[in-house]
Write an enzyme that holds these catalytic residues in place. Sequence first.
Site, PDB file in Angstrom:
ATOM      1  N   GLU A 188       5.737 -33.959  -1.774  1.00  0.00           N
ATOM      2  CA  GLU A 188       4.250 -33.577  -1.864  1.00  0.00           C
ATOM      3  C   GLU A 188       4.870 -32.742  -3.726  1.00  0.00           C
ATOM      4  OE1 GLU A 188       1.408 -34.813  -1.224  1.00  0.00           O
ATOM      5  OE2 GLU A 188       0.204 -33.260  -0.525  1.00  0.00           O
ATOM      6  N   HIS A 203       0.705  -1.042  -0.110  1.00  0.00           N
ATOM      7  CA  HIS A 203      -0.260   0.013   0.045  1.00  0.00           C
ATOM      8  C   HIS A 203       0.863   1.387   0.103  1.00  0.00           C
ATOM      9  CE1 HIS A 203      -3.411  -2.495   0.435  1.00  0.00           C
ATOM     10  NE2 HIS A 203      -4.036  -1.217   0.901  1.00  0.00           N
ATOM     11  N   LYS A 256     -14.050  -7.793  -9.380  1.00  0.00           N
ATOM     12  CA  LYS A 256     -13.660  -8.993 -10.596  1.00  0.00           C
ATOM     13  C   LYS A 256     -13.163  -9.957  -9.322  1.00  0.00           C
ATOM     14  CE  LYS A 256      -9.754  -8.684 -13.905  1.00  0.00           C
ATOM     15  NZ  LYS A 256      -9.134  -7.242 -14.850  1.00  0.00           N
ATOM     16  N   ASP A 257     -12.373  -9.822  -8.034  1.00  0.00           N
ATOM     17  CA  ASP A 257     -11.604 -10.627  -7.679  1.00  0.00           C
ATOM     18  C   ASP A 257     -12.587 -11.399  -7.212  1.00  0.00           C
ATOM     19  OD1 ASP A 257      -9.346 -10.495  -7.185  1.00  0.00           O
ATOM     20  OD2 ASP A 257      -9.210  -8.355  -5.589  1.00  0.00           O
ATOM     21  N   SER A 287       0.188  -0.586  -6.259  1.00  0.00           N
ATOM     22  CA  SER A 287       0.086  -2.010  -6.670  1.00  0.00           C
ATOM     23  C   SER A 287       0.543  -1.784  -8.048  1.00  0.00           C
ATOM     24  CB  SER A 287      -1.379  -2.336  -7.013  1.00  0.00           C
ATOM     25  OG  SER A 287      -1.810  -3.453  -5.935  1.00  0.00           O
TER      26      SER A 287
END
Length: 433
Positions: free
Chosen positions: A291, A219, A247-248, A223
């Site tokens: 894994e 922040h 959108k998320d 971004s």
Amino acid sequence: MSFPWAKHYTPAHPFMKWMDDRLPIPRLVYNAVGGGYEVPRNLNYFWNFGFLAGLCLVLQIVTGIVMAMHYAANTAVAFDTIEMTVRDVNWGWLMRYAHANGASAFFVVIYIHIFRGFYYGSYKAPREMVWLLGVVIFLLMMATAFMGYVLPWGQMSFWGAKVITGLFGAIPFVGEPLQQWLLGGFAPDNAALNRFFSLHYLLPFVILGVVILHIWALHIPGSSNPTGVEVKSSSDTVPFYPFYVAKDGWAIGVFAILFAIAVFYFPNALGHPDNYIPANPMSTPAHIVPEWYFWPFYAILRAFTQDFFFIPAKLMGVLAMFGAILVWFFLPWLDKSPVRSGGYRPLYRKFFFFGLIPAMLVLFYCGGAAAAEPYVMISQLAALYYFAHFLIIIPVVSAIEKPLPLPFSITESVLGKDDEAVLDVSAAPASAV
């Protein structure tokens, strides 16, 4: 806030104003994820994976807490408590499979998130701290996942713990004492299981703390975006809410559908069948593998088969395995290009798509294959390119590459070079953008 023109929260309701004056949580939420947080208007769907990673972390914490309520960290009953949870506890099967597949989903999302950062130069100034904290999160995830893999106490859990902790024995002088300290003895047993369970329960909350720092650091500069051009005016941004929340939300819907398909129809597809056999120290599995999300680094570990002068092959493999991740810490300073985004770096883009990604896919495949030829030789070639990409190719390419012309602004990259359109958008309110 990230940008000087970002809105400031002024509560309208008397109760919210009273709350905000005494404990500014409403203001914090508004400025962090609400309309007060402005983000570049040209973010594509690759920027949804950061939010999805947070969702996966919450999913793992919630399901992990429920699983811990029914788990006993004792080698005599650990395997049976997992089976009892699946068969006898109400919705226990859902918690078990959501937690196991949630780990895989978490790593899928994080790998995409990391490689998005590689391509778009998200590690470059002024976001170095965001990147460094992200690498720390990845290392903590790997430690948490390894310890969680041991808890079912199946065959692959036991032998995976024995092999991985045995790597510390390769460290000169302090290796064997360190290995015994980690295990609480000479081999994986009750002491090791208790320690791994405690750390597996604790580390997700440590990850959550580092995630908060990661978001805080994000922040400050704001971004990044696909062009790599910094925000120049309010027309370059839109409020996080409602634009990117929606959108998320769409990305969460797609993720939920795919995750539900995995949990309900293919819950064991990514697991190893030997882990449904109780741990037996007297019976070594024919093929010990971790894994799937550890496979690239496991392939790098096994790529070293010959001693180099006085350095044992095992020690070189251990150093290379950890170095494969630690090299990411230095990426902001290895890449000297003035341009961030790979979209404007034709030479870098070529090496990224035709070099790094195929090398990683080969390492994924070879890490899950048997430790035999030709997989060992292929792992060696892929590992060689992997390190060359970060330590040689990126510095050289960033020095000699001629980038493509960048757009003047984020708005120009979206609307084109129509000056009239740019002026109109600049004059429009944020809600109309």
